[in-house]
Design an enzyme around this catalytic site. Structure first.
Site, PDB file in Angstrom:
ATOM      1  N   GLU A 110       0.933  -1.169  -0.237  1.00  0.00           N
ATOM      2  CA  GLU A 110       0.387   0.238   0.149  1.00  0.00           C
ATOM      3  C   GLU A 110       0.863   1.095  -0.280  1.00  0.00           C
ATOM      4  OE1 GLU A 110      -3.034  -0.364   2.892  1.00  0.00           O
ATOM      5  OE2 GLU A 110      -3.789  -2.135   2.085  1.00  0.00           O
ATOM      6  N   ARG A 114       1.762   1.702   4.475  1.00  0.00           N
ATOM      7  CA  ARG A 114       1.550   3.079   3.797  1.00  0.00           C
ATOM      8  C   ARG A 114       2.534   4.177   3.376  1.00  0.00           C
ATOM      9  NH1 ARG A 114      -3.202   1.602   5.787  1.00  0.00           N
ATOM     10  NH2 ARG A 114      -3.379   3.087   6.800  1.00  0.00           N
ATOM     11  N   GLU A 120     -10.925  -1.335  15.558  1.00  0.00           N
ATOM     12  CA  GLU A 120     -11.967  -2.760  16.158  1.00  0.00           C
ATOM     13  C   GLU A 120     -11.673  -3.402  16.943  1.00  0.00           C
ATOM     14  OE1 GLU A 120     -11.231  -1.512  12.768  1.00  0.00           O
ATOM     15  OE2 GLU A 120     -13.882  -0.783  12.563  1.00  0.00           O
ATOM     16  N   ASP A 149     -19.255   2.112  11.062  1.00  0.00           N
ATOM     17  CA  ASP A 149     -17.813   2.372  10.626  1.00  0.00           C
ATOM     18  C   ASP A 149     -17.339   2.611   9.412  1.00  0.00           C
ATOM     19  OD1 ASP A 149     -14.999   1.037  10.659  1.00  0.00           O
ATOM     20  OD2 ASP A 149     -15.596  -0.728   8.860  1.00  0.00           O
ATOM     21  N   LYS A 179     -15.352   7.629   4.493  1.00  0.00           N
ATOM     22  CA  LYS A 179     -16.891   6.681   3.537  1.00  0.00           C
ATOM     23  C   LYS A 179     -17.658   6.856   3.529  1.00  0.00           C
ATOM     24  CE  LYS A 179     -13.707   2.480   5.858  1.00  0.00           C
ATOM     25  NZ  LYS A 179     -13.636   1.259   6.975  1.00  0.00           N
ATOM     26  N   TRP A 187      -9.078   4.098   2.345  1.00  0.00           N
ATOM     27  CA  TRP A 187      -7.604   5.012   2.554  1.00  0.00           C
ATOM     28  C   TRP A 187      -6.681   5.730   1.279  1.00  0.00           C
ATOM     29  CZ3 TRP A 187      -3.216   2.897   0.310  1.00  0.00           C
ATOM     30  CH2 TRP A 187      -3.706   1.981  -0.170  1.00  0.00           C
ATOM     31  N   VAL A 201      -7.472  -5.366   1.915  1.00  0.00           N
ATOM     32  CA  VAL A 201      -8.611  -5.952   2.586  1.00  0.00           C
ATOM     33  C   VAL A 201      -9.199  -7.038   2.516  1.00  0.00           C
ATOM     34  CG1 VAL A 201      -9.881  -3.659   0.976  1.00  0.00           C
ATOM     35  CG2 VAL A 201      -9.122  -5.255   0.069  1.00  0.00           C
ATOM     36  N   MET A 216      -1.730 -18.062  12.422  1.00  0.00           N
ATOM     37  CA  MET A 216      -3.278 -18.479  12.744  1.00  0.00           C
ATOM     38  C   MET A 216      -3.176 -18.253  14.388  1.00  0.00           C
ATOM     39  SD  MET A 216      -5.840 -18.976  12.557  1.00  0.00           S
ATOM     40  CE  MET A 216      -7.220 -19.741  13.456  1.00  0.00           C
TER      41      MET A 216
HETATM   42 CA    CA Z   1     -12.869   0.872  10.836  1.00  0.00          CA
END
Ligand code: CA
Length: 701
Positions: free
Chosen positions: A83, A135, A197, A321, A348, A412, A562, A669
């Site tokens: 990114e 980024r 989150e 969100d 957003k 973004w 994403v 994981m």
């Molecule tokens: Ca968020």
């Protein structure tokens, strides 16, 4: 009298608030150079202080861009979402890659000068929604600065890539992360964190560029009410929250856009969503959705002290969100015959905002996508949204099919403003989302903390429904006139989450696509003039520079970043991740190595034997906790294992060892035993078995 003087003297350092900062850099990359970048250099992640991502270079232009070819490329050692926008100083290209690694290349030849790996523990993946991305870096003096996924701010020697200092900037042991690029402000490195989150209290802080010591810190949401508030602005904000929101953190993280404006001496930044998303699940009694300040807002603070200056909340009562973390562009616009110093923002929530830079006063807010339904419009004077009552899903108790959804009408991926055309180029997503309250939800220990049940919005295993749903998820490049608040031109895309934008004085706009093309359009009319197949989807924004009189255009390639959905579509492995840095110039003829053949797979799941109750439980657990990495309805793209093909699918014991006990925690994981019982984990397996059988019947691989 004397005591009064003494008291005053004691008060002064407090009034000055911030701590002493080391002397600003006088060599290498200086503050003056960042304000007026030397011709052909790209010294900050967005190219200039105003974050326009516009270049005055015009050697490559609308007349000759068809001759643009590959000058050199560099394969990256991380096949994940890329990114970052590279920086160029003194003939060297500096770029961060996935897992917060940093690389320096000879900008003319592509020779690798050095590579730095902060060795982020792979288990940190569970603390981020959207891949191990980064980024960009910052340059200052003789150093390079990078924020690492596990929360460190690291200073490197520009010449050697050796670590000079490293400071943990997120709270010890927290689930916060860093994905954003640091910004430099007068001898300080300014940076926030991600995590709205993940039990997070958002903040932005400034660190001494020489030592890494914290100079100031500004919290974006109130904290524990039993402790003194860190400023009057937080006392005011506390009145806009209810219940025990602070126990889950409140959110409001500053994970991307930060802009320093030398004209006002303010730093503008956007804040993320309120946490958890569902306001009725923020803990305690008296639950109601207040404005939840300063989430989903633009906030301005004094650059020297971090003191509150103003705020403008774009999305009060955020429960969708609707992060406002996107880049903030500063410009002088001619509005109704008057020159106004403004900031521009496309969050957003789907509205394009223009605010007075000095005061934060609302100037205008116009939709940059069609079909917004969380609000019916904005108050023309205050900019406050008229919220659709049906969008308050925790009040109605019913699912709300919202547009935009959590991916945002714009997230973004950077936009760009060209002073030549006066247009702002926005990478737009058209992605609706079902928001359904989860009455049984309680805060967990691991992963996402949303308070909603996303499983009701799962796409059914029906070819026509699936095709229809996928067709409804699209993207676009929108050229928006900030003065009139209208769209000038638009290029539609078949999927969302396309790359960030670069505009240039050569009447060009460059953008990569999710499907794996790097394109050039005319900036005034949006006519496509050139494209290059990149073998993998592009998320990052390009940049441009000159060396020895030749103009180059550089972009990072690497799909991801994403939720793991290939090319934005529900097709496994549609877009492979082949991560590279590609650099172009006129008349170059470079070629990429041929694409490796994709392994041929056949879905071969064990037969479905679960009960309806297990399936329902498994669907909810998978969707709300697993899909963020392993893909919607268990269809993974190319970053994380597609569980429908997992060897553990037919081996319940191995499944428990991996999911419950953390057998593969080295791979990222982590163990889920604190959050889910073995029965719940088995239900998730049963759900994936069901999904694999459904897709096999549809003929999927
Ligand atoms: Ca968020």
């Amino acid at each position: 009298m004397r005591s009064k003087v003494l008291a005053l003297a004691l008060l002064l350092p407090l009034a000055a608030c911030g701590k002493q900062v080391s002397a600003p850099a006088t060599q290498g990359v200086t503050d003056a150079a960042m304000s007026q970048p030397p011709a052909g250099e790209w010294l900050t992640v967005a190219g200039d202080h105003n974050e326009t991502r516009y270049s005055p270079l015009d050697q490559v232009n609308d007349k000759n861009v068809s001759q643009l070819g590959l000058a050199w490329s560099a394969d990256l050692d991380t096949a994940r979402g890329q990114e970052a926008t590279p920086l160029m100083h003194d003939g060297v290209l500096y770029v961060s890659t996935a897992w917060s690694m940093v690389k320096a290349y000879d900008a003319k030849t592509g020779a690798l000068k050095w590579s730095y790996d902060p060795k982020v523990p792979r288990a940190k993946l569970v603390d981020v929604c959207c891949d191990a991305v980064n980024r960009g870096v910052a340059l200052y003096g003789d150093k390079v600065y990078v924020g690492t996924l596990d929360g460190r701010l690291v200073a490197l020697d520009q010449k050697t890539g050796k670590e000079v200092w490293s400071k943990l900037t997120i709270p010890e042991g927290s689930h916060q992360a860093i994905t954003g690029a640091p910004r430099i402000v007068k001898g300080m490195v300014v940076l926030g964190s991600a995590g709205s989150e993940y039990f997070s209290r958002g903040y932005i802080a400034a660190y001494d560029a020489q030592t890494g010591n914290q100079v100031w810190k500004f919290y974006t949401v109130p904290g524990d009410p039993s402790k003194p508030a860190e400023g009057k602005h937080l006392e005011a904000a506390a009145k806009t929250w209810s219940g025990d929101f602070w126990k889950t953190g409140g959110g409001g993280n500053v994970w991307d856009g930060i802009t320093y404006d030398p004209v006002t001496n303010l730093i503008y930044f956007g804040t993320a969503n309120a946490e958890p998303w569902n306001p009725a699940k923020r803990g305690g009694t008296n639950q109601k959705a207040g404005d939840s300040l300063y989430t989903a807002s633009i906030v301005a603070v004094n650059a020297d002290t971090g003191a509150y200056a103003w705020h403008f909340q774009e999305t009060p009562e955020d429960r969708w969100d609707f992060d406002s973390t996107q880049q903030v562009i500063v410009a002088d616009l001619d509005l109704n015959g008057t020159k106004q110093h403004v900031i521009m923002h496309a969050p957003k929530n789907g509205y394009f905002y223009t605010l007075d830079a000095k005061t934060g006063n609302f100037i205008s807010g116009k939709p940059f996508v069609q079909g917004i339904n969380w609000a019916s419009g904005l108050d023309p004077v205050t900019g406050a949204p008229k919220i659709n009552p049906e969008a308050r899903y925790e009040v109605t108790g019913k699912p709300f099919l919202g547009f935009p959804g959590a991916i945002g009408a714009h997230s973004w991926t950077p936009m760009s403003m060209s002073p030549k055309t006066g247009l702002v180029y926005i990478p737009v997503n058209n992605t609706p989302q079902v928001y359904a309250p989860d009455p049984d939800w309680k805060p967990g220990t691991t992963g996402f903390q949303l308070g909603i049940d996303a499983s009701g919005g799962n796409i059914p295993a029906d070819k026509a429904v699936r095709a229809g749903t996928m067709a409804a998820m699209t993207g676009a490049l929108v050229a928006f006139d900030p003065v009139t608040g209208t769209e000038k031109w638009k290029v539609p895309y078949t999927s969302p989450t396309n790359g960030g934008i670069l505009s240039t004085a050569g009447n060009l706009v460059f953008q990569g696509t999710a499907q794996g093309e790097f394109r050039a359009y005319t900036a005034d009319a949006g006519k496509q003039l050139w494209s290059f197949p990149t073998q993998s989807g592009i998320l990052a924004a390009p940049m441009t520079y000159t060396i020895d009189g030749e103009q180059y255009v550089a972009v990072l390639v690497g799909w991801g970043g994403v939720w793991d959905v290939s090319g934005g579509k529900l097709v496994s492995k549609m877009t492979p991740n082949i991560s590279r840095l590609l650099v172009f110039k006129l008349n170059a003829k470079g070629q990429l190595a041929p694409m490796p053949a994709m392994a041929d797979r056949v879905l071969d799941p064990p037969p479905f034997t679960g009960t309806p109750a297990q399936l329902a439980m498994g669907s909810k657990i998978y969707t709300n906790s697993c899909s963020v990495c392993h893909g919607n309805v268990a269809v993974a793209g190319s970053l994380n294992p597609d569980l429908r093909h997992s060897a553990a699918l037919g081996n319940p014991k191995l499944w428990q060892q991996i999911v419950h006990d953390g057998l593969l925690s080295q791979n990222g994981m982590v163990a889920w035993k604190d959050q889910f019982s073995p029965d719940q984990i088995e239900a998730a397996r049963i759900y994936v078995v069901k999904r694999a059988n459904e897709d096999k019947a549809l003929g999927d691989k």
